[in-house]
Design a protein around this motif. Structure first.
Motif, PDB file in Angstrom:
ATOM      1  N   GLU A  93     -28.743  69.506 -51.963  1.00 40.82           N
ATOM      2  CA  GLU A  93     -29.636  69.289 -50.618  1.00 40.82           C
ATOM      3  C   GLU A  93     -28.639  68.727 -49.743  1.00 40.82           C
ATOM      4  O   GLU A  93     -28.708  69.757 -48.892  1.00 40.82           O
ATOM      5  CB  GLU A  93     -30.402  68.001 -51.032  1.00 40.82           C
ATOM      6  CG  GLU A  93     -31.247  68.118 -49.833  1.00 40.82           C
ATOM      7  CD  GLU A  93     -32.035  67.240 -49.671  1.00 40.82           C
ATOM      8  OE1 GLU A  93     -32.132  66.239 -48.645  1.00 40.82           O
ATOM      9  OE2 GLU A  93     -32.942  66.880 -50.678  1.00 40.82           O
ATOM     10  N   LEU A  94     -27.278  67.817 -49.977  1.00 36.56           N
ATOM     11  CA  LEU A  94     -26.217  68.362 -48.328  1.00 36.56           C
ATOM     12  C   LEU A  94     -25.892  69.031 -48.686  1.00 36.56           C
ATOM     13  O   LEU A  94     -25.580  69.274 -47.616  1.00 36.56           O
ATOM     14  CB  LEU A  94     -25.713  66.777 -49.322  1.00 36.56           C
ATOM     15  CG  LEU A  94     -24.237  66.203 -47.716  1.00 36.56           C
ATOM     16  CD1 LEU A  94     -24.885  65.978 -46.848  1.00 36.56           C
ATOM     17  CD2 LEU A  94     -23.335  65.316 -48.934  1.00 36.56           C
ATOM     18  N   ARG A  97     -28.083  71.642 -46.199  1.00 35.94           N
ATOM     19  CA  ARG A  97     -28.393  71.249 -45.275  1.00 35.94           C
ATOM     20  C   ARG A  97     -26.756  71.971 -44.947  1.00 35.94           C
ATOM     21  O   ARG A  97     -26.680  72.326 -43.340  1.00 35.94           O
ATOM     22  CB  ARG A  97     -27.835  69.802 -45.102  1.00 35.94           C
ATOM     23  CG  ARG A  97     -29.571  69.543 -45.426  1.00 35.94           C
ATOM     24  CD  ARG A  97     -29.661  67.861 -45.003  1.00 35.94           C
ATOM     25  NE  ARG A  97     -31.138  67.074 -46.112  1.00 35.94           N
ATOM     26  CZ  ARG A  97     -32.417  67.928 -45.062  1.00 35.94           C
ATOM     27  NH1 ARG A  97     -32.334  68.643 -44.005  1.00 35.94           N
ATOM     28  NH2 ARG A  97     -34.012  67.171 -45.441  1.00 35.94           N
ATOM     29  N   VAL A 100     -26.322  75.650 -43.947  1.00 31.48           N
ATOM     30  CA  VAL A 100     -27.698  75.914 -42.751  1.00 31.48           C
ATOM     31  C   VAL A 100     -27.438  75.910 -41.716  1.00 31.48           C
ATOM     32  O   VAL A 100     -27.687  76.407 -41.151  1.00 31.48           O
ATOM     33  CB  VAL A 100     -28.983  75.199 -43.134  1.00 31.48           C
ATOM     34  CG1 VAL A 100     -30.168  75.869 -42.070  1.00 31.48           C
ATOM     35  CG2 VAL A 100     -29.899  75.373 -44.410  1.00 31.48           C
ATOM     36  N   THR A 101     -27.057  74.174 -41.665  1.00 31.85           N
ATOM     37  CA  THR A 101     -25.786  74.162 -40.471  1.00 31.85           C
ATOM     38  C   THR A 101     -25.129  74.875 -39.885  1.00 31.85           C
ATOM     39  O   THR A 101     -24.856  74.874 -39.187  1.00 31.85           O
ATOM     40  CB  THR A 101     -25.795  72.426 -40.816  1.00 31.85           C
ATOM     41  OG1 THR A 101     -26.575  71.139 -40.727  1.00 31.85           O
ATOM     42  CG2 THR A 101     -24.968  71.938 -39.434  1.00 31.85           C
ATOM     43  N   CYS A 148     -33.080  78.520 -38.355  1.00 34.88           N
ATOM     44  CA  CYS A 148     -32.562  78.061 -39.432  1.00 34.88           C
ATOM     45  C   CYS A 148     -33.180  76.227 -39.196  1.00 34.88           C
ATOM     46  O   CYS A 148     -33.235  76.038 -40.702  1.00 34.88           O
ATOM     47  CB  CYS A 148     -31.137  77.469 -38.486  1.00 34.88           C
ATOM     48  SG  CYS A 148     -30.735  79.271 -37.840  1.00 34.88           S
ATOM     49  N   GLU A 149     -34.231  75.526 -37.889  1.00 36.24           N
ATOM     50  CA  GLU A 149     -34.225  74.030 -38.460  1.00 36.24           C
ATOM     51  C   GLU A 149     -35.220  74.171 -39.484  1.00 36.24           C
ATOM     52  O   GLU A 149     -35.745  72.964 -40.560  1.00 36.24           O
ATOM     53  CB  GLU A 149     -35.118  73.676 -37.565  1.00 36.24           C
ATOM     54  CG  GLU A 149     -33.950  74.007 -36.753  1.00 36.24           C
ATOM     55  CD  GLU A 149     -34.145  73.388 -35.133  1.00 36.24           C
ATOM     56  OE1 GLU A 149     -35.364  73.415 -34.354  1.00 36.24           O
ATOM     57  OE2 GLU A 149     -33.629  72.678 -33.859  1.00 36.24           O
ATOM     58  N   GLU A 152     -33.820  73.921 -43.015  1.00 29.05           N
ATOM     59  CA  GLU A 152     -33.380  73.009 -43.448  1.00 29.05           C
ATOM     60  C   GLU A 152     -34.345  71.978 -44.126  1.00 29.05           C
ATOM     61  O   GLU A 152     -34.458  70.776 -44.478  1.00 29.05           O
ATOM     62  CB  GLU A 152     -32.722  72.213 -42.241  1.00 29.05           C
ATOM     63  CG  GLU A 152     -31.709  71.118 -42.220  1.00 29.05           C
ATOM     64  CD  GLU A 152     -31.414  70.963 -41.696  1.00 29.05           C
ATOM     65  OE1 GLU A 152     -30.322  70.066 -41.504  1.00 29.05           O
ATOM     66  OE2 GLU A 152     -31.043  71.544 -40.364  1.00 29.05           O
ATOM     67  N   SER A 153     -35.391  72.296 -43.098  1.00 29.63           N
ATOM     68  CA  SER A 153     -36.741  70.876 -43.283  1.00 29.63           C
ATOM     69  C   SER A 153     -37.342  70.346 -44.660  1.00 29.63           C
ATOM     70  O   SER A 153     -37.613  70.409 -45.455  1.00 29.63           O
ATOM     71  CB  SER A 153     -38.135  70.890 -41.960  1.00 29.63           C
ATOM     72  OG  SER A 153     -38.587  72.449 -42.002  1.00 29.63           O
ATOM     73  N   LEU A 155     -35.792  71.826 -47.581  1.00 32.47           N
ATOM     74  CA  LEU A 155     -34.906  71.938 -48.366  1.00 32.47           C
ATOM     75  C   LEU A 155     -34.835  70.530 -48.350  1.00 32.47           C
ATOM     76  O   LEU A 155     -34.743  69.466 -49.992  1.00 32.47           O
ATOM     77  CB  LEU A 155     -33.571  71.445 -47.654  1.00 32.47           C
ATOM     78  CG  LEU A 155     -32.609  72.985 -47.518  1.00 32.47           C
ATOM     79  CD1 LEU A 155     -31.522  72.438 -46.686  1.00 32.47           C
ATOM     80  CD2 LEU A 155     -32.834  73.585 -48.712  1.00 32.47           C
ATOM     81  N   SER A 156     -35.934  69.172 -48.046  1.00 33.42           N
ATOM     82  CA  SER A 156     -36.310  68.454 -48.995  1.00 33.42           C
ATOM     83  C   SER A 156     -37.674  67.594 -48.894  1.00 33.42           C
ATOM     84  O   SER A 156     -38.062  67.058 -48.790  1.00 33.42           O
ATOM     85  CB  SER A 156     -35.806  67.026 -48.334  1.00 33.42           C
ATOM     86  OG  SER A 156     -36.224  67.620 -46.469  1.00 33.42           O
TER      87      SER A 156
END
Length: 367
Positions: A93-94, A97, A100-101, A148-149, A152-153, A155-156
């Motif tokens: 997951e890290l 992220r 995606v960033t 993108c946001e 990213e959200s 992913l968790s």
């Protein structure tokens, strides 16, 4: 309202060539394929190769755009595909992220004239800085950032089913934003048109969610091998995959409210599939919600345009919405059995149904 009209009959001329070029396959965000090759160095060709592999419906829809905008349309869709497939390429997951960033920073850099040397970003930068696109307002940076946001959200994502509000908020930040970017390309700016495509974005997001239920439940419909020498376009080698893509965690992604209303038990869905108690009813409610958005969009179009027939400049975005209407039609024919393997065949455009529906919308100008 600012509308840049294309030359008379462009959609009809493009539509005539569709039957021989269609009949391929799309992939939804939750089941995105890993490209089988590293892709050519030419940005436009690289973008087209990627979209052909992971989002064939966009290849079909691009035919209904003016020829000089088609490569820009595909660049936008390639960016969406790149961000959407991040979970397919990395399990951590890290690291996901971070990836995606990188894409969010890359698109912001492209708007500021600092485009990374990456095929997708180079192609997207050309769309962003095209004078013919900027003349009518240009692409809006916030749409890319919101996409993108949202990814990213996701992913968790929690193990519990999402609420309807959460699903529709996600659809607005992803599917609806893609529609807004299509309108940006075409130079269309009017509140009521934004409302139309906000509705259609939510409808498409809900139908994509329905299509992804078997994937998230752990029922894999397709095997997607990763060649041992494959790389992502970022130059990062993905984790070798000998079998099909798998979800990060098994879960039921239908709206929590509908699952509770019909007393759907997750473990029973895993064991019995479509025969699980209440599942078809929950699927029906979700499909009905998506159809309500389509009805609302049609109503707005009828009020705005005589009889609901849109001008040529809006044909492309309207054709894109056909994936949602086709999915709902086929789901109804199969008594809302979301595990019916024929659904993917039809909704993906692998047969004749989706291309035919797109052609009809392109010719009639009506959804």
């Amino acid at each position: 309202m600012i509308i840049r009209y294309t030359s008379r009959g462009i959609a009809q001329r493009n539509a005539k060539s569709i039957p021989s070029q269609l009949g391929n396959q799309i992939r939804f965000a939750s089941t995105t394929e890993v490209p089988k090759t590293t892709g050519p160095t030419d940005p436009a060709t690289s973008v087209r190769t990627l979209v052909e592999q992971v989002d064939r419906s966009s290849i079909l829809a691009s035919k209904f755009y003016p020829s000089h905008l088609q490569k820009h349309f595909l660049a936008i869709r390639a960016f969406n595909a790149e961000v959407a497939r991040v979970p397919e390429l990395v399990d951590n997951e890290l690291m996901a992220r971070i990836r995606v960033t990188w894409w969010r920073d890359a698109v912001q850099g492209a708007f500021n004239g600092k485009t990374p040397r990456h095929p997708t970003m180079i192609a997207l930068s050309e769309a962003i800085h095209d004078p013919n696109v900027q003349k009518y307002g240009g692409l809006v940076e916030d749409h890319f950032v919101a996409m993108c946001e949202a990814r990213e959200s996701d992913l968790s994502a929690p193990t519990t089913p999402p609420t309807l509000e959460e699903i529709e908020s996600y659809a607005e930040k992803t599917s609806s934003r893609l529609f807004y970017l299509s309108l940006n390309l075409l130079g269309v700016s009017k509140t009521v048109i934004d409302q139309v495509f906000s509705h259609l974005g939510k409808a498409r997001g809900l139908t994509q969610l329905l299509n992804s239920v078997p994937f998230h439940a752990g029922v894999i419909r397709t095997t997607i091998p990763t060649p041992p020498d494959a790389q992502t376009q970022e130059g990062v080698k993905p984790k070798p995959r000998s079998g099909p893509a798998k979800p990060r965690q098994r879960r039921i992604v239908l709206p929590r409210e509908y699952l509770s209303k019909h007393n759907v038990v997750e473990e029973e869905v895993y064991r019995k599939g479509a025969e699980a108690k209440g599942l078809r009813d929950a699927v029906f409610d979700t499909a009905t919600r998506a159809n309500d958005y389509i009805i609302s969009a049609r109503s707005l179009l009828k009020d705005e345009f005589n009889g609901g027939k849109v001008p040529q400049a809006l044909i492309g975005p309207l054709v894109e919405a056909t994936t949602a209407t086709t999915m709902l039609q086929e789901l109804q024919k199969r008594d809302f059995d979301i595990f019916d393997t024929k659904l993917m065949t039809v909704a993906s455009g692998k047969g004749w149904r989706l291309p035919w529906n797109m052609w009809k919308v392109g010719i009639s100008g009506k959804l």
